[in-house]
Design an enzyme around this catalytic site. Structure first.
Site, PDB file in Angstrom:
ATOM      1  N   HIS A   1      38.469  41.366  48.773  1.00 33.20           N
ATOM      2  CA  HIS A   1      38.707  40.240  47.459  1.00 33.20           C
ATOM      3  C   HIS A   1      39.916  39.547  47.932  1.00 33.20           C
ATOM      4  O   HIS A   1      40.702  39.525  48.933  1.00 33.20           O
ATOM      5  CB  HIS A   1      39.187  41.122  46.300  1.00 33.20           C
ATOM      6  CG  HIS A   1      37.482  41.333  45.555  1.00 33.20           C
ATOM      7  ND1 HIS A   1      36.800  40.470  45.086  1.00 33.20           N
ATOM      8  CD2 HIS A   1      37.001  42.772  45.246  1.00 33.20           C
ATOM      9  CE1 HIS A   1      35.815  41.041  44.708  1.00 33.20           C
ATOM     10  NE2 HIS A   1      36.056  42.289  44.667  1.00 33.20           N
TER      11      HIS A   1
ATOM     12  N   ASP B   1      40.741  32.862  46.924  1.00 33.29           N
ATOM     13  CA  ASP B   1      39.687  32.480  46.000  1.00 33.29           C
ATOM     14  C   ASP B   1      39.615  31.188  45.784  1.00 33.29           C
ATOM     15  O   ASP B   1      38.480  30.501  45.895  1.00 33.29           O
ATOM     16  CB  ASP B   1      39.712  33.365  44.827  1.00 33.29           C
ATOM     17  CG  ASP B   1      39.382  34.763  44.957  1.00 33.29           C
ATOM     18  OD1 ASP B   1      39.017  35.103  46.083  1.00 33.29           O
ATOM     19  OD2 ASP B   1      39.265  35.540  43.909  1.00 33.29           O
TER      20      ASP B   1
END
Length: 387
Positions: free
Chosen positions: A139, A170
């Site tokens: 992540h 991200d």
């Protein structure tokens, strides 16, 4: 007025933040975006708090306005066939599975372009489609760590737990890089008539944020170090400073003219030649600590020296400049308590974006499949999984 991406059709198989924010940018610019979701729960972000009653999460609504939802189980023959039929009429397909997943589902790039040679497949992943770590799960925090971003943040010799709290890899590495890649591939397709497979790695994109700093390192400035580089805490003219009442101000007086203006405003002309002198940082810290936040805020408003307040909590939304720019708006949605959802505009605005609320899971399945010419038997098989 038409929007610049009207007529562009995008299938979005991605989940969570990187892919959905990329397609939100494109949807706000006029692209028709169809989310392809698993019938069993859909995009994971639908279940994340805070929930808006029975209407799904605030995060899902924020990321998926101006999109439609088709629920397909891609592990079934009917789901796979429906996806191939949808891809036959699409311009772009965005996915964020681990490398190789589409191949195992029978939906490889080669298979997709057999149906549509003009299709652009954009694959967003943590470490890319190649390399020894391509299959690693991860992540944002891990990608930012591997890219060196987290090791560059915080005070000198500070703890490694320092991080900005927003999803850098991200959004900057995944969403924005993917949007640029897609638009470039569309321009290329105008010339060649053919699509291509785009490999967007979030770690690569996060590492790109160190472009300037690595140039300094390779030019003889020494290795990257937390809190001591020119723009991460070394230069006194550029940094965060605590005020007397423990608030923060951000000083960005990098050019001499702004630094000199700051020094004049605080009656410290003796610091005027020391903007790049690391030894002067302590003096500037003491200066900021001698006055309260409101006094610094007044000086920032009166002096052209690149000095800004560090807003906290709800202060960001109250900023009169943000409000004048129309960055916050209420998206009408009669399904929600209060009939609307407070929302943030995407930053690229060419014309007024559509304002359609996020879709229910699978709400557009029948209409989209029938419009794509999917056989009645396949449509029935797909819809049976939604009951």
């Amino acid at each position: 007025m038409t929007l610049p991406l009207e007529g562009l059709r995008i299938l979005d198989l991605s989940r969570l933040l990187p892919g959905p924010y990329c397609t939100l940018l494109l949807a706000d610019l006029g692209a028709a975006v169809v989310k392809i979701e698993d019938p069993q729960g859909g995009d994971y972000v639908r279940q994340m708090p805070p929930q808006l009653g029975e209407e799904g999460s605030a995060l899902f609504h924020a990321l998926n306005r101006n999109k439609k939802s088709v629920a397909l189980d891609l592990r079934t023959p009917a789901g796979r066939e429906a996806l191939l039929d949808l891809a036959a009429g699409a311009d772009v397909l965005v996915e964020s599975f681990r490398p190789g997943v589409l191949d195992r589902l029978g939906l490889s790039f080669d298979t997709l372009v057999e149906r549509n040679s003009r299709l652009i497949l954009c694959s967003i992943s943590g470490f890319g489609q190649s390399g020894p770590d391509r299959d690693r799960a991860g992540h944002d925090i891990g990608y930012a760590a591997r890219a060196g971003i987290l090791g560059f943040a915080g005070e000198p010799h500070g703890r490694s737990e320092s991080w900005p709290g927003v999803q850098i890899a991200d959004v900057a590495g995944g969403s924005l890089s993917a949007a640029v890649a897609i638009l470039a591939a569309l321009r290329e397709r105008d010339r060649t008539g053919r699509g291509r497979h785009l490999d967007v790695a979030m770690t690569d994109g996060a590492l790109a944020l160190l472009h300037l700093h690595l140039a300094t390192t390779w030019g003889g400035g020494g290795p990257l170090q937390r809190g001591t580089g020119p723009l991460n805490g070394g230069y006194p003219c550029y940094g965060l400073y605590r005020t007397k009442d423990d608030r923060q101000m951000a000083l960005g007086a990098l050019e001499p003219k702004f630094w000199l203006a700051f020094c004049a405003a605080v009656e410290r002309e003796d610091l005027g030649v020391r903007g790049y002198d690391r030894e002067a940082r302590g003096a500037v810290e003491a200066l900021f600590a001698s006055r309260p936040f409101e006094e610094w805020l007044a000086l920032a408003r009166a002096t052209d020296c690149c000095l800004e307040p560090v807003w906290e909590g709800d202060e960001v939304e109250a900023d009169p400049h943000h409000r004048a720019r129309g960055l916050f708006f209420d998206l009408p949605d009669p399904r929600l308590p209060g009939g609307s959802l407070r929302s943030l505009r995407t930053p690229v605005r060419i014309g007024e974006p559509p304002l359609q609320p996020a879709p229910f899971l699978g709400a557009d399945t029948r209409a989209e499949l029938e419009a794509a010419g999917v056989s009645a038997a396949t449509v029935d098989a797909v819809l049976a999984l939604l009951r």
